[in-house]
Structure formats: structure tokens, C-alpha cells
Design a protein around this motif. Structure first.
Motif, short mmCIF file in Angstrom:
data_model
loop_
_atom_site.label_atom_id
_atom_site.label_comp_id
_atom_site.label_asym_id
_atom_site.label_seq_id
_atom_site.Cartn_x
_atom_site.Cartn_y
_atom_site.Cartn_z
N GLU A 14 0.83 -1.19 0.00
CA GLU A 14 0.00 0.00 0.00
C GLU A 14 0.87 1.26 0.00
O GLU A 14 0.60 2.23 -0.71
CB GLU A 14 -0.88 -0.03 1.25
N PHE A 15 1.91 1.18 0.78
CA PHE A 15 2.85 2.31 0.85
C PHE A 15 3.51 2.52 -0.51
O PHE A 15 3.58 3.63 -1.05
CB PHE A 15 3.88 1.98 1.94
N LEU A 16 3.97 1.41 -1.10
CA LEU A 16 4.64 1.54 -2.39
C LEU A 16 3.67 2.00 -3.48
O LEU A 16 4.06 2.72 -4.42
CB LEU A 16 5.28 0.19 -2.79
N ALA A 17 2.42 1.56 -3.35
CA ALA A 17 1.42 2.00 -4.33
C ALA A 17 1.17 3.49 -4.18
O ALA A 17 1.09 4.23 -5.17
CB ALA A 17 0.14 1.20 -4.15
N ALA A 18 1.06 3.93 -2.93
CA ALA A 18 0.85 5.36 -2.69
C ALA A 18 2.05 6.16 -3.22
O ALA A 18 1.89 7.21 -3.86
CB ALA A 18 0.64 5.62 -1.21
N ASN A 19 3.22 5.63 -2.96
CA ASN A 19 4.43 6.29 -3.49
C ASN A 19 4.39 6.34 -5.01
O ASN A 19 4.81 7.32 -5.62
CB ASN A 19 5.68 5.50 -3.07
#
Ligand SMILES: N/C(=N\CCC[C@H](N)C(=O)O)N[C@@H](CC(=O)O)C(=O)O
Length: 870
Positions: free
Chosen positions: A647-652
């Protein structure tokens, strides 16, 4: 003393057979046939006799054998195709090569060697005639620094007088060798990661103490400084020019030649294990005496007919671009020096000679180009992703533990009870994660402290033990921060490094810390804590960028710019409107990260390996102490999932899309064609060749770095998709992409902010461009709608009006009322209130539109929201 070398190279490089007559028929021919330099050099299978005769002044093959014997080498029955010599890249060592080149040039090449290379090509047409025209000599630049090398091969055909006795003490590889997995395993690794230590048991792989189970040709060679390949038949070495030509030919004309040079590089970087070196600087040659085996195109070619070996590929430093860059510069310098212009122009010759001097050919190694040691990131910032791990450099000079020391130490693993022998070095290097997960130390210590406190509160350890543990952990944290902590690869990861160090420091109490805990819940706790902080950092940077954009918008409140769709001029917009559109996007990026942070802020600690524990722990206390919202409800889920990373990488990634688009837009706008903005020098770079240029590189790289952010997401998606429930070691691979993504996004945001603070919009240029493109046409259509004309009809009318303008080469506002009425009688005098970009912009009134009032309101709202005072 000289010993047998085991050259190696890369596997699966392109290789084609030599078309020489000898092709596989005899030993020499076999060597030739797998020699990817064949297109450049003499085919020994064909030209040997003639060459031997014509160059009898050089060492003959038998002499070379003698030389090897003299060096203590066990001789192979076949003659070598080449010898490979390593050379230093520092100081006097180069003198040898430079001298040699000079000498050779004087002796044999009144002209440079271009003709002989040309003859190589002619040789393709006329192999018989040219078979003995060229010798293979490849020399590469030193790739890593070493205080000194080396020796000269006994009876070296070229400079026998420079032969030196081998000095056993100098046989250590000069610099970190890189193993297949990209980790350094050389004892010379100058950082605080202590490399693999020999362990008891049959897999102990210390090269000094135990022979490799592999045959020599498959063993991992160590690193040397550079190399020469000397054709045995002639003893000829390669001049700088030869190298250049090989490379030029290899890169442009002959793929196999190119890859052969690369193979040579591989060899240079992963040299044979038993190189003989001396501590003398001059002469500067290391002899490799594996006479019948040459690594070419990633394959070991044995002199013996048809006998070939394919070893595993090696990631050597030669793969790094700087080595190739030096080689290319050398080629280029030599080419420049040999132009007829240079020869006619004394000053040019001097310049060129300087360019090709030994210091140029073998530049002193630039420590900045040694990627293994990176500055210890203060404040828990993130480091580079990579095959080349980011090691903490941490006061290496003062406290570094010599690798030889560490090699002497033998430590039983924390799980030692079950095991009788240690892992191999390869397994250790492959499985360690300390080279990057050390970055989690702060969170690991935080988690351990919370855990110890909970254990004490629950009566599972005494308060005294807890205090000792906490004190010990504090000391360890301080050591790490001061760069005095010793990270050890044989302790695998951050958890075991810290726990083992704690045991060393405080003894028995520390052995109780792992009660009701596993590395499985530990790592995911560390990671969640790390992500939480990383998100906070990104949120801060997003806000900084938003503030910069709003300030920029405030500076150009009234500036109208062309708005584009399809990158074609569409409608006029206010610049602040455009800038605030980025601010809105960034706000959603921040929102996604905030949501992600909320969702990940649950505590896995206490899930243990996967099933929880039978001990009376209090997971709520640990969660609270670590400022998590609550403990995770399901222990299997707690250790299994990395959805929070995804999720973090997707948001990034989404943020990176936005940043990339801003990058693209600003790069375009900075172009001569647009000329809408000018970055200051402080955010621009120049051209190495075109003096006039000023490039907006930072924003290009913002655009470029988005690629790796997307790649990081893709890596972890792929990593996770096939895992059975609970912890799998694959999950260790989540960290590098995570760290990388965060580092990239932080950098992108920082640079965008600085760019925004250092650009000016060129109002005049923008204004002068506004008349083009009939930006007011849609406003004119709205005018007609207001006059009661159906939109489709008004669209048609305005379309015809534009066509009229095109025929008259004028703007809509320049059409007379008669002209407009000739298109449609509905036009009246008030039409001119709608024409022209200023009028057009003023007519926008819808919520969120580019109308001045709307934009003013948006701007005010953002200033308030971001706390920007007027
Ligand atoms: N090896 C292991 N976990 C390692 C977690 C840390 C690892 N460096 C990572 O980053 O994922 N799991 C063991 C338990 C343990 O070592 O605590 C198991 O489940 O058998």
C-alpha cells in the motif's frame, strides 16, 4: 611464487565459432575457435607456424611454459592462448605499462596500431594472409585501488628484466571482490560489515584453510587491479591503442569482440585465486599462469581441443560503468592523439599526449566511485537499493575490525544447538540482510525495549534483568549512532546482530530477551515502525512542495498561460490555477499515505513465529508502548502479510506519477520552444560539450526516478503473490524496494521543492505566445450559447469564424463585426467582451474554474490550509 590461475568470466555470452581452418581440429584451433577476439586477432590454429618464425625474438611458447614452471606453476600440457597480467592502477605501476607502450610503439609502430586492426578486418576476407598479423593483448584499467601490486611474470617476453619475486604476503586480493549475489566478500572490504567468517565443519570455506570443492575453473577468482592479455606466441602486450581498438571494434563492429573484452574485464575483476603479487610497485604485472584456460565470453576455453568450461556468472566491478567510462576515455584520447590534425599541431599533440598519459590511463581510484561504503545516514534516513548494499561506514578507520581478525573468530549461531556445521560463505552472503536492514536498528531497539518492559511487567523476566537489557540496548544504539558498532554478516540480520551484541555486552539477562518473540514478528514490527516514520517524512516533504507551489502561484496571480489538451493549445488558464492543480494532486497523495499509515499502525509483536505463545504476555502493553493503535488480531496474519508495504509503495507510485508529470511539464516549459520558465543556475546543469546549454536535469530525473518507484512496487507485488501463509524468507526481499522507493520519493519531492523555489516564469514570452491557437474560441461558443444558440450550432459557427481567421491570418478578436456577422448574424458588438485571452479568462465563473475570482479563492484556501501567512 606463481600459482595456477582460474580465470573466469560470464556465462551465456554470445559466442560464435571461428571460421578458421583449424576449427576444432586441433588443440590450438580449438582455443581459437572459442576465442571471441578471433575477428581481431590471429587465429593460432592457422597462423602459428608463420608467426612463431617471424617473431622468434619474442618468447616462444616453450619459453612461456618455462616461465610458468619457474613460477612454481604446475604446467598444463597445452600452450596458452594468452597470459593475463594484472596491473596496478596507481602510481608507478603504470609506468610499466606506459613504458611498455612507448617501447612497443618505438620498436614496431612508427604509426599507431590502426593498420594492424584494419588488417584484422581484412583478415576476415583473407584469413590466410592475415592470420599472423595481430596479437591479442588486452589490458584493462585497474578497477579498485590497492596500495601496491605486483610482479612481473618471470621470463616475461616483453620486459623480463622487470620480473620480481613473488611476495606471499602480498597475495591478498587488493580490493573487495564481489560475489555472484553482488555482496562483497573480500577481506579488504573497508567497512564495518564483517564478512563471512570461517566456521567449523566441512563447509568451512576459508580459501586459506580449505580447498574449494569445485574444480579450479569453477572457483571464484579474486580480484586484481587490471590485466593484460598477452598472446603467448608473440608475447605481445596490448597498447592503449590496442585496447581502444578492441573496444571500438567490439562496440561497433563485432559483438563477440566486445563481449570478449568484457570477459577480460570479468577476469580482471575476478582474478584467479592464486595470483602472485609482490609488494613492489614496479614492475606492475601479476602473472596468471593457467596456461591452457582462458575465459572468453563467459566461458573458460581450454587449450585442449574442444574442452570448454562454463562457470557461473560473476558480478564483477568491471560491470560497473566507471571502468567502462575510463576505457572509453582512453580510446577517445588515443584517437584524438592520432588524428592528423593533432600530429601537425604541436600544442594539440602535447594536449593529447597529456590526455593519454599514464595518469589518465590509470587514474587514481576515486573513493567516491567506490559504492560499498556510503555515509551513515543520520536520523534513520534510507539508503540506496541495491546489488551494492549500503553499508554503514561508521568510523571505519578508528574502529574497524580487520577482516582477518574476524575470520579467526568462530561463532556459533544463535540457533547453534540444532546444527553441527555452519553455512557456506555463499549461503551466508546470499541470505544475509544486514547489509541493508541495519537501517532498521532504531526500530528494532525500540521494539526490544518495549518487549523487555512487557516481559518484566508480566513477571517473565525480573525488573533487574529488564534494566540491564534496556541499558545494554541504549549503549548499543549509541554505538551504532556513533559509528562504532560492528555489523556482522555472519549474524545475518539486524535482529541477530543486536541481540548477539547485547548478549556479548550484558550476558545472561540478554538471553531472556527473545522470550515469546520470533524474528518473524520482530521484523514486521520493525518494518511497520519504519514505514510509519518514513510516511511522516514523505508527508512533510509533500507539504514543503505544496507550500513552494502556493508561493509560486501567489507570485504570478494574474499570469495567463496557454492551457493544453493533447499538448495542443486549448483554452487560456491562469498560471496559479495550473500550479494549484499540482497542489491538489499532492494533497491526495498525502491522503493516501495518511490512510496507509493508519492501516499499518497495528502491532504484530507477540505474534511470535506465527502461532502466538503459551506464555502470559501482554500484547496490548507492547502495542501501546510502541504507539500502535492496537495489537494485530491474528498472529498468522501478523507475520504473513506485507500489504502495508504494498500500500505504501502503491501510494508512493501514484505520488511519483504526479511528480513525474510535473517534471515533464517543467522540462517542456524550460525548452527554447516553449521558453515559459527559466530555472536558476542552482537547479540546472550544463553540458560537457555544448557550452551554451543549461539543462533542467533535476526535473528530468524526477521524471526518471518515477520508473524505479513503480518497479519497487512491482517487485513486492511479485514477491508476495505466491507465498503460502505465515512467514517466508522471501519476505526479506521486501526491504530493499521499500527503502529504495522511499528514498526516491523523498528525493523527488525535495528536488521538486527546490526547483519550484528557483524558477521564474517568463511573463513576456508567455504573453507574446498567447494570441496563437485561438484560445478564446470556446469562450466565443459560450457567448453564442448565451445568445440562445444551441451549443452544437455555436460550435459550428465559431469553427467557421476560426476558418475565416485562418484565411485572413488574424485572431478572432481582430475580426471586424461585419466579418463575424458574415459568418452568423447573431454576433453583436458585445462579442468583443468575450474575445482575447484576458476577456476569456474573466468569463470563467464555474466552481474550480480558471476564472480570476475562483483562482483567488483557491489560492486563499490553500494558503490557509498550509499555514502560509499573508
Ligand atoms: N528466519 C526467520 N525469520 C527471519 C526474519 C528476518 C529476515 N531477515 C527478514 O527480513 O525477513 N524465521 C524463522 C524464525 C526466527 O528465526 O525467528 C522461522 O520461521 O523458522
Amino acid at each position: 611464487m606463481s600459482t595456477v590461475a582460474t580465470p573466469r568470466g560470464r556465462s551465456s555470452q554470445r559466442r560464435t565459432r571461428c571460421k578458421c581452418a583449424g576449427g576444432g581440429g586441433g588443440d590450438r584451433a580449438a582455443a581459437c575457435c572459442f576465442n571471441p577476439l578471433r575477428s581481431l586477432f590471429r587465429c593460432p590454429g592457422r597462423g602459428r607456424g608463420r608467426r612463431s618464425r617471424s617473431r622468434s625474438r619474442h618468447t616462444t611458447p616453450s619459453k612461456v611454459r618455462d616461465a610458468s614452471v619457474a613460477g612454481g606453476v604446475e604446467q598444463q600440457s597445452e600452450e596458452p592462448s594468452f597470459f593475463v597480467y594484472a596491473m596496478p592502477n596507481q602510481g608507478g605501476g603504470d609506468g610499466v605499462t606506459a613504458d611498455h607502450s612507448k617501447k612497443k610503439k618505438k620498436k614496431k609502430h612508427s604509426k599507431p596500431r590502426l593498420p594492424s586492426i584494419r588488417s584484422c578486418f581484412r583478415g576476415k576476407k583473407n584469413k590466410e594472409r592475415k592470420a599472423n598479423a595481430a596479437a591479442v593483448v588486452a589490458r584493462r584499467q585497474a578497477l579498485t585501488p590497492a596500495p601496491s601490486l605486483v610482479t612481473h611474470p618471470p621470463h616475461s617476453p616483453s620486459t623480463p628484466e622487470k620480473t620480481q619475486a613473488a611476495t606471499p604476503s602480498a597475495t591478498q586480493p587488493p580490493s573487495p571482490a564481489v560475489t555472484e549475489n553482488g555482496r562483497t566478500n573480500s577481506p579488504a572490504t573497508p567497512n564495518r560489515i564483517i564478512p563471512a567468517t570461517p566456521r567449523p565443519g566441512k563447509h568451512s570455506t576459508s580459501s586459506a584453510s580449505a580447498p574449494s570443492p569445485f574444480p579450479p575453473q569453477w572457483q571464484q577468482p579474486k580480484q586484481v587491479e587490471g590485466l593484460e592479455i598477452v598472446e603467448v606466441a608473440t608475447g605481445e602486450r596490448l597498447s592503449a591503442h590496442d585496447v581502444g581498438l578492441i573496444e571500438m571494434v567490439g562496440s561497433s563492429a563485432d559483438v563477440s569482440a566486445e563481449s570478449s573484452v568484457k570477459s577480460s574485464l570479468d577476469y580482471a575483476n575476478d582474478p584467479p585465486q592464486q595470483l602472485t603479487v609482490s609488494s613492489k610497485r614496479k614492475p606492475a604485472v601479476v602473472k596468471v599462469t593457467e596456461p591452457t584456460r582462458v575465459w572468453l565470453n563467459g566461458n573458460a576455453v581450454k587449450g585442449k581441443a574442444g574442452e570448454r568450461f562454463t562457470g557461473p556468472p560473476v558480478a564483477g566491478e568491471a560491470d560497473e560503468l566507471w571502468a567502462h567510462d575510463i576505457a572509453c576515455s582512453r580510446v577517445h584520447a588515443v584517437m584524438l592523439a592520432e588524428t592528423s590534425w593533432a600530429k601537425r599541431t604541436p600544442s594539440a599533440t602535447i594536449l593529447m599526449a597529456a590526455a593519454t598519459s599514464q595518469s589518465f590511463l590509470s587514474p587514481a581510484p576515486n573513493p567516491l566511485l567506490r559504492p560499498r561504503i556510503l555515509p551513515f545516514p543520520a536520523g534513520g534516513s534510507v539508503s540506496l537499493r541495491g546489488r551494492r548494499p549500503a553499508f554503514p561506514s561508521v568510523a571505519a578507520a578508528s574502529t574497524s575490525m580487520a577482516s582477518s581478525e574476524s575470520e579467526e573468530r568462530k561463532e556459533t549461531k544463535l540457533w547453534g544447538g540444532r546444527f553441527e556445521e555452519g553455512v557456506t560463505d555463499a549461503v551466508e552472503g546470499f541470505t544475509e540482510s544486514i547489509s541493508y536492514d541495519w537501517q532498521l536498528y532504531k526500530y528494532d531497539i525500540m521494539g526490544s525495549k518495549a518487549h523487555a518492559s512487557m516481559l518484566a511487567a508480566q513477571g517473565l523476566i525480573t525488573a533487574g534483568d529488564k534494566d540491564i537489557i534496556l541499558e545494554g540496548l541504549d549503549q548499543i544504539e549509541k554505538l551504532i549512532q556513533d559509528g562504532k558498532f560492528e555489523w556482522r554478516t555472519d549474524r545475518e540480520d539486524v535482529h541477530m546482530n543486536i541481540e548477539a551484541a547485547l548478549i556479548e555486552k550484558v550476558g545472561e539477562p540478554a538471553k531472556k530477551l527473545h522470550t515469546a518473540r520470533s524474528r518473524n514478528d520482530q521484523i514486521v514490527t520493525d518494518l511497520r515502525l519504519w514505514c510509519r516514520d518514513a510516511i511522516d517524512k514523505i508527508l512533510f516533504r509533500i507539504k514543503q512542495f505544496q507550500v513552494s507551489l502556493v508561493l509560486l502561484a501567489s507570485k504570478y496571480v494574474d499570469l495567463i498561460v496557454p492551457g493544453y489538451t493533447h499538448l495542443q493549445r486549448a483554452q487560456p488558464v491562469l498560471l496559479p490555477h495550473l500550479l494549484l492543480s499540482y497542489v491538489e494532486q499532492l494533497e491526495r497523495d498525502a491522503g493516501r499515505l495518511v490512510n496507509c499509515r493508519e492501516r499499518l499502525n497495528f502491532c504484530p509483536l507477540g505474534a511470535c513465529a506465527l502461532a502466538g505463545t503459551g506464555l502470559p504476555i501482554d500484547r496490548f502493553k507492547t502495542a501501546k508502548d510502541l504507539k500502535f493503535t492496537a495489537p494485530m488480531k491474528n498472529s498468522i496474519d501478523a507475520v504473513s502479510d506485507r500489504d502495508f508495504v504494498l500500500e505504501f509503495l502503491a501510494a508512493n507510485s501514484i505520488a511519483a506519477v504526479h511528480l513525474s508529470r510535473i517534471g515533464e511539464e517543467w522540462v517542456l516549459w524550460a525548452s527554447e520552444e516553449f521558453g515559459f520558465l527559466t530555472p536558476s543556475d542552482s537547479v540546472s546543469t550544463g553540458s560537457s560539450i555544448m557550452p551554451q546549454k543549461k539543462n533542467p536535469d533535476p526535473m528530468e530525473l524526477v521524471r526518471g526516478k518515477s520508473a524505479r518507484v513503480f518497479g519497487d512496487l512491482m517487485t513486492v507485488l511479485t514477491l508476495c503473490k505466491g507465498l503460502p501463509q505465515a512467514y517466508n524468507r522471501d519476505l526479506q526481499e521486501d526491504k530493499e524496494p521499500l527503502f529504495d522507493s522511499v528514498k526516491a520519493v523523498l528525493g523527488m519531492l525535495e528536488v521538486c521543492t527546490e526547483f519550484a523555489q528557483n524558477i521564474s516564469f517568463n511573463s513576456k514570452r508567455i504573453q507574446s505566445s498567447l494570441p496563437a491557437g485561438y484560445l478564446d474560441a470556446t469562450t466565443l461558443a459560450d457567448y453564442l450559447v448565451k445568445k440562445g444558440v444551441p451549443f452544437r450550432t455555436s460550435h459550428e459557427i465559431v469553427g467557421r469564424s476560426v476558418a475565416l481567421c485562418v484565411s485572413k491570418n488574424c485572431q478572432l478578436a481582430e475580426l471586424g463585426l461585419d466579418d463575424l456577422k458574415s459568418v452568423h448574424p447573431v454576433f453583436e458588438g458585445d462579442v468583443y467582451e468575450y474575445l482575447g485571452v484576458e476577456n476569456a479568462v474573466n468569463k470563467f465563473i464555474s466552481y474550480g474554474s480558471t476564472g480570476s475570482e475562483q483562482v483567488k479563492k483557491q489560492l486563499e484556501d490553500w494558503r490557509t490550509q498550509l499555514g502560509i501567512s499573508s
